[in-house]
Scaffold this motif. Structure first.
Motif, short mmCIF file in Angstrom:
data_model
loop_
_atom_site.label_atom_id
_atom_site.label_comp_id
_atom_site.label_asym_id
_atom_site.label_seq_id
_atom_site.Cartn_x
_atom_site.Cartn_y
_atom_site.Cartn_z
N CYS A 92 0.80 -1.24 0.00
CA CYS A 92 0.00 0.00 0.00
C CYS A 92 0.83 1.28 0.00
N CYS A 127 -0.81 -2.21 5.06
CA CYS A 127 -0.86 -3.63 4.67
C CYS A 127 0.19 -4.50 5.36
N CYS A 149 5.69 -4.33 3.75
CA CYS A 149 7.05 -3.76 3.77
C CYS A 149 7.75 -3.94 5.11
N CYS A 168 7.85 1.57 4.51
CA CYS A 168 7.20 2.60 3.68
C CYS A 168 6.93 3.88 4.46
S1 FES Z 1 2.46 -1.05 5.17
FE1 FES Z 1 1.86 -1.45 3.13
S2 FES Z 1 3.67 -1.05 2.02
FE2 FES Z 1 4.19 -0.48 4.02
#
Ligand code: FES
Length: 346
Positions: free
Chosen positions: A37, A42, A45, A77
């Motif tokens: 995301c 999500c 990462c 992220c």
């Molecule tokens: S939490 Fe989704 S890419 Fe970092």
């Protein structure tokens, strides 16, 4: 102040500019860390901080719990370094590492840029991004179970909106839909990323690159070039790149201004448009004929080159045969993506 990050176990070294997250700097420097995301919701990462400290940024607290933070985890992220860091995460080394997703998407913009070319911009749901390699494509999933393939024309680092270049052609049911019925806010579903048309590193990374685009075969090459320019910014070493873009008439060069702008901005890049059926009103002074013939005329040998060709089967086949047979291009130096009328791409 820029910070230095060592990624374990690869030992790759990153330099993070002020204000950048760990993921942003990794993507800019050409290291594929996994992500979904890009906004902290999500968890794809998530990785470990082995030494140093970070500002964790804004994220969803269900995605990164206090216990996980205590255990040294962070969302790359969102997290920015406060000191030099050593981090641990699995880097994406091949296409097989990228998750193929099925996602809904909304038509954000439709721009008719040539008589038979429409640029379709697609917005993903909030909290979703599509990780892909520059040059890959997606399959639009149609209600009757069929699929239509379109290369992604935006670069992976510029993934807020996905861009497709759709060409209208006789008998193309979905193409006709795009040109006559598709509206802003329509919802589509797609699967991707797919395909293996992406830039390969070479052992000797001075090997010059020739891109050949036929018509909307420009789309994946645009993605690759924009990503290369983004990653090369500030670096001394740059590979020489030439783009030959073959179309029928001047009106079909639907993004010529962008390619000309790249040529002005990047010493290592040359743009050669080639028209096969120039009209008298085109007043065309440039190259004419078949696009792969223009390459044949310019290069007595392609022994130390890589060629990336995207377009019709006839163009790609002719380029492969002539370059390998008559110009000594190594067979493993030719990469292609073929557009076929029934599926747009195969
Ligand atoms: S939490 Fe989704 S890419 Fe970092």
């Amino acid at each position: 102040m820029s910070r230095r990050i060592i990624i374990k176990p690869s030992e790759h070294v990153l330099h993070v500019a002020p204000g950048e997250t760990i993921l942003q700097s990794a993507l800019r420097e050409g290291f594929s860390l996994p992500y979904g995301c890009r906004n902290g919701s999500c968890g794809i990462c998530k990785g470990r901080i082995l030494s140093g400290s970070v500002d964790y940024g804004n994220y969803d607290e269900e995605t990164l719990t206090e216990d996980e933070k205590q255990a040294g985890l962070a969302l790359f992220c969102c997290a920015s370094p406060q000191t030099d860091l050593v981090i641990e995460c699995h880097e994406i080394g091949a296409i097989k590492d990228i998750e193929i997703k099925t996602l809904p998407t909304r038509v954000e913009k439709l721009e008719r840029v040539a008589p038979d070319v429409m640029i379709v911009s697609l917005k993903l749901p909030a909290n979703q991004r599509l990780q892909f390699l520059a040059g890959q494509y997606i399959d639009i999933l149609l209600k009757d179970g069929k699929r239509r393939s379109f290369s992604l024309a935006n670069a992976p680092h510029d993934d807020d909106v996905l861009q497709l270049h759709a060409r209208n052609y006789p008998g193309g049911v979905f193409a006709e839909h795009v040109f006559t019925k598709m509206k802003i806010k329509d919802i589509l579903r797609f699967e991707g990323p797919l395909g293996s048309f992406f830039l390969r590193d070479t052992v000797d990374d001075d090997v010059p690159i020739i891109f050949i685009a036929g018509g909307t075969g420009f789309a994946p090459i645009k993605s690759i070039l924009e990503h290369v320019f983004y990653q090369e910014a500030g670096k001394d070493h740059k590979r020489t790149m030439r783009l030959y873009w073959g179309v029928r008439t001047k009106a079909d060069l639907y993004m010529a201004e962008l390619a000309e702008q790249w040529q002005q901005q990047h010493d290592n890049f040359t743009f050669i448009p080639v028209l096969s059926d120039a009209l008298p009103e085109d007043n065309w002074q440039g190259r004419t004929g078949f696009v792969h013939q223009a390459v044949m005329e310019d290069f007595p040998t392609l022994e130390r080159h890589q060629v990336y060709a995207c377009g019709s089967p006839v163009m790609v086949k002719a380029a492969y045969q002539d370059f390998t047979a008559l110009r000594k291009l190594p067979r493993d130096g030719f990469f292609s993506d073929v557009f076929t009328p029934s599926t747009s791409q195969s």
